[in-house]
Design an enzyme around this catalytic site. Structure first.
Site, PDB file in Angstrom:
ATOM      1  N   ASP A  53      33.942  64.394 -17.806  1.00  0.00           N
ATOM      2  CA  ASP A  53      32.509  64.280 -17.523  1.00  0.00           C
ATOM      3  C   ASP A  53      32.057  65.388 -16.559  1.00  0.00           C
ATOM      4  O   ASP A  53      31.084  66.114 -16.825  1.00  0.00           O
ATOM      5  CB  ASP A  53      32.283  62.885 -16.891  1.00  0.00           C
ATOM      6  CG  ASP A  53      30.845  62.421 -16.963  1.00  0.00           C
ATOM      7  OD1 ASP A  53      30.022  63.137 -17.559  1.00  0.00           O
ATOM      8  OD2 ASP A  53      30.547  61.341 -16.420  1.00  0.00           O
TER       9      ASP A  53
ATOM     10  N   GLY B  92      36.703  64.206 -13.922  1.00  0.00           N
ATOM     11  CA  GLY B  92      37.400  64.372 -15.203  1.00  0.00           C
ATOM     12  C   GLY B  92      36.623  65.183 -16.228  1.00  0.00           C
ATOM     13  O   GLY B  92      35.977  66.174 -15.900  1.00  0.00           O
TER      14      GLY B  92
END
Ligand code: AR6
Length: 196
Positions: free
Chosen positions: A43, A41
């Site tokens: 991150d 995602g």
């Protein structure tokens, strides 16, 4: 370009659709996990584009401050590496377990602590993704309400930020935020223009 813009005191709240790694705000917020070692995602996107410097700093934070991992709701700061944003604020949102494990409180803390860190470092602009609503499965309508209410409460106590941006990845998420934003902030500056 903001799709919608709201005002809380002197601070502008901006909703946009896009990739948070392109933002040129002072800080962008990462929806991290307690390990601070990266993931998927937002991150994954931040570490890929920001380069290895961010991970090195995260490792240092783990060693010096949080050997057992960053607790849910907390926030820490690293530089932005190769990103346009000078800083990345890493926070951990709650995993959705149905709503009875303090998820609303923990999600609000993730936003509040990120904002507090930005202000304590003298930043003026910050961009948030929709924390916890991807891999952590927090229902987005409820999560967006907590996100925007927490930002509003925070801004009612400080006028130190110029702009808070919510960056939504999909049109679907953006539309939910747009609707809920009107419940929380009232009318949008763009509503005013279109009414004339
Ligand atoms: N820019 C903006 N929003 C994005 C981007 C992007 N580049 N990429 C995804 N989103 P998630 P979480 C949206 O899963 O739910 C990671 O593996 C996405 O569509 O990134 O807090 C961490 O390491 C969704 O709406 O974060 C953790 O293990 C929102 O960002 C875990 O996922 C959040 O999705 C954290 O899960």
């Amino acid at each position: 370009m903001c799709v919608d813009e709201f005002l809380v005191g002197k601070t502008k709240i901006c909703l946009i659709q896009g990739d948070i790694t392109n933002m040129d705000t002072d800080a962008i917020v990462n929806a991290a996990n307690p390990s601070l070692m990266g993931g998927g995602g937002v991150d994954g996107a931040i570490h890929r584009k920001g380069g290895p410097k961010i991970l090195e700093e995260c490792k240092r934070i783990r060693t010096k401050e949080w050997p057992n991992g960053l607790p849910t709701g907390n926030a820490v700061i690293t530089s932005g590496g190769n990103l346009k944003a000078r800083y990345v604020i890493h926070t951990v949102g709650p995993i959705w377990h149905g709503g009875n494990r303090e998820e609303p409180k923990l999600l609000a803390e993730a936003y509040k602590n990120s904002l507090g860190l930005a202000v304590s470092k003298g930043m003026k602009t910050i961009a948030f993704p929709s924390i916890s609503t991807g891999a952590y499965r927090y229902p987005i309508t409820e999560a967006s309400r907590i996100a925007m209410k927490t930002v509003k409460n925070f801004l009612e106590k400080t006028d130190k930020l110029e702009r808070v941006v919510f960056v939504l990845f999909s049109t679907h998420d953006l539309e939910i935020y747009r609707k809920v934003a009107r419940e929380i902030f009232g009318f949008s500056v763009s509503d005013e223009y279109s009414a004339t």
